[in-house]
Scaffold this motif. Structure first.
Motif, PDB file in Angstrom:
ATOM      1  N   ARG A 228       0.576   4.068  -2.871  1.00 36.26           N
ATOM      2  CA  ARG A 228       0.291   5.472  -2.564  1.00 36.26           C
ATOM      3  C   ARG A 228       1.418   6.389  -3.018  1.00 36.26           C
TER       4      ARG A 228
ATOM      5  N   SER B 287      -3.548   3.101  -5.236  1.00 41.67           N
ATOM      6  CA  SER B 287      -4.126   2.523  -4.030  1.00 41.67           C
ATOM      7  C   SER B 287      -4.091   1.005  -4.121  1.00 41.67           C
TER       8      SER B 287
ATOM      9  N   GLU C 196       0.832  -1.211   0.000  1.00 43.25           N
ATOM     10  CA  GLU C 196       0.000   0.000   0.000  1.00 43.25           C
ATOM     11  C   GLU C 196       0.864   1.258   0.000  1.00 43.25           C
TER      12      GLU C 196
END
Length: 477
Positions: free
Chosen positions: A436, A441, A432
């Motif tokens: 990001r 995402s 993640e």
């Protein structure tokens, strides 16, 4: 409930941006001051002028009445004819003034004039202001003792004033205030916009340039504080990198020595050849050495995961690359280890991404699929709405998508991770974080036919033309 709904509606209608709020405030302030000025003008300047004009007009009308009243009947009729006097008012006379917002001040002055005029005239001399296309003032006078209605010219002060100029000036001042507020706010918003862009770059893992500190004092203080924070973050990043490098070196050095000592210790087949009578002992030694080797591998894996999570590729520069080629390379590597992934690669153009970080992200997802799904391994790629998507799926009966969402937090491990003690609970957190970092995402959803899919997306950042050509050449080779 209705009160809360009304409050929410009022908040949604209120201006949100600082630019709009300042302009509204300036316009409202100018409008308030102009209303106060017009009120003072009408009440303390125009009203006395109109009342003085009405007093002079009433005296003028009374003199006419005193002149016409004692005339003989024939002289009175002749005088009435010369004055255009009539014995009865027209039947179509309209004495109700129409509402006129454009010339509302004239209506106010007319009312003041009529009230003052009626106060100074006798009761038997009524006054009517005819409205409509033509404006006439009807006054009843006595001609040779008989009542007649005559129209008299109005005093110029009763109809003309400088309020129009004042109203135009008020509108011009309001527009000037709005334009001035817009110019001032644009000047203030520029450093604020630069600050917001620098904060976005910082959150994306980039290092923004120092902000200028030559603006207004308050903005300059904010920019200086941001620059100071950036310097502190750079120092902290340098200290963290140095600490991680030191920890990695200090831990891996004894691990390497321990691994070398285990490898050089007499065990396995060599010892069995020297001493055929110690098979049981030798088996225990072999098992102990193998266990120690596994523990060392687990420690090394855990240490590497900590290093991966601490780094996650913030300093890596995005480069144009072929995502499908990267997925194919990883699938071939896993196939060499006996784990075949079914590939369904869509049309994904060359775009800029961090190659090492993306490789680590996809490897973690594929390792999770192998470890927890074991069957039905598959990888899909496609593009949608300016984003490149990668889905890694399996047919395992493990955690649900909702439970996996909770495992994005660092050091979170599911119940099915008990059999895999080498993990640290950082795998999904690393995935993640890298997603990001790219502006994308990590998501989870149930897979058709059973199992789960982990989906990551990344924006299709444009690549330079020469970089695209180079990537195409590498692809054809």
């Amino acid at each position: 409930m209705d009160h809360a709904r009304n409050v929410a509606r009022a908040r949604s209608l209120s201006p949100r941006s600082l630019l709009t709020r300042n302009i509204v405030l300036l316009v409202a302030l100018v409008a308030f001051t102009q209303i106060c000025s017009l009120t003072v003008l009408l009440h303390y300047v125009q009203r006395p002028r109109v009342e003085r004009a009405a007093t002079a007009f009433a005296d003028y009308v009374q003199r006419i009445d005193r002149t016409l009243a004692p005339l003989r009947a024939d002289e009175g009729r002749a005088a009435a004819a010369r004055l255009g006097a009539v014995e009865a008012l027209p039947s179509t006379l309209d004495d109700e003034p129409r509402r006129d917002l454009v010339h509302f001040y004239r209506m106010i002055q007319r009312r003041v004039f009529l009230d003052a005029l009626r106060r100074h005239l006798p009761a038997d001399m009524p006054v009517i202001w005819q409205t409509g296309r033509t404006q006439k003032l009807w006054i009843r006078v006595h001609v040779a003792g008989a009542p007649y209605w005559i129209t008299l010219p109005l005093n110029e002060e009763a109809e003309v004033s400088g309020v129009t100029t004042a109203l135009v000036l008020s509108i011009v001042l309001a527009l000037a205030a709005a334009l001035t507020g817009f110019a001032i706010q644009r000047h203030i918003n520029r450093p604020l916009r630069e600050l917001a862009q620098a904060a976005q770059q910082l959150s994306a893992g980039e290092e923004p340039a120092p902000l200028p500190t030559n603006g207004p004092t308050e903005i300059a203080q904010v920019s200086a504080a941001f620059n100071q924070m950036m310097a502190a973050l750079r120092q902290a990043e340098t200290t963290r990198a140095l600490m991680l490098a030191g920890v990695s070196h200090d831990i891996r050095t004894p691990l390497t020595k321990l691994r070398l000592a285990i490898a050089m210790s007499p065990s396995g087949g060599e010892r069995r050849e020297r001493d055929e009578g110690g098979e049981g002992n030798e088996g225990n030694d072999d098992s102990l050495a193998a266990s120690a080797q596994r523990y060392l591998d687990q420690i090394d894996t855990i240490l590497q995961q900590f290093m991966d999570y601490a780094g996650s590729g913030e300093r890596e520069t995005p480069q144009p690359g072929d995502l499908n080629a990267l997925v194919s390379q990883l699938a071939a590597d896993f196939a060499g280890l006996g784990h075949d992934f079914e590939l369904s690669l869509g049309e994904v153009p060359v775009f800029a991404f961090r190659p090492i970080g993306t490789l680590r992200m996809l490897m973690n997802l594929m390792q999770n699929a192998v470890a927890y799904g074991r069957t039905g391994l598959a990888v899909r790629t496609w593009t949608e709405r300016g984003m490149a998507w990668v889905a890694v799926g399996d047919r395992g009966q493990g955690l649900t998508a909702e439970a996996l969402e909770q495992l994005k937090a660092p050091f979170s491990r599911g119940s099915n991770a008990r059999t895999l003690s080498a993990g640290t609970g950082l795998g999904l957190a690393i995935v993640e974080r890298i997603a990001r970092l790219h502006g994308g995402s990590l998501q989870f959803r149930a897979r058709d036919g059973g199992g789960l899919e982990a989906l990551v997306n990344m924006p299709l950042l444009p690549a330079a033309p020469h970089s695209q050509a180079s990537a195409q050449q590498r692809k054809t080779r």
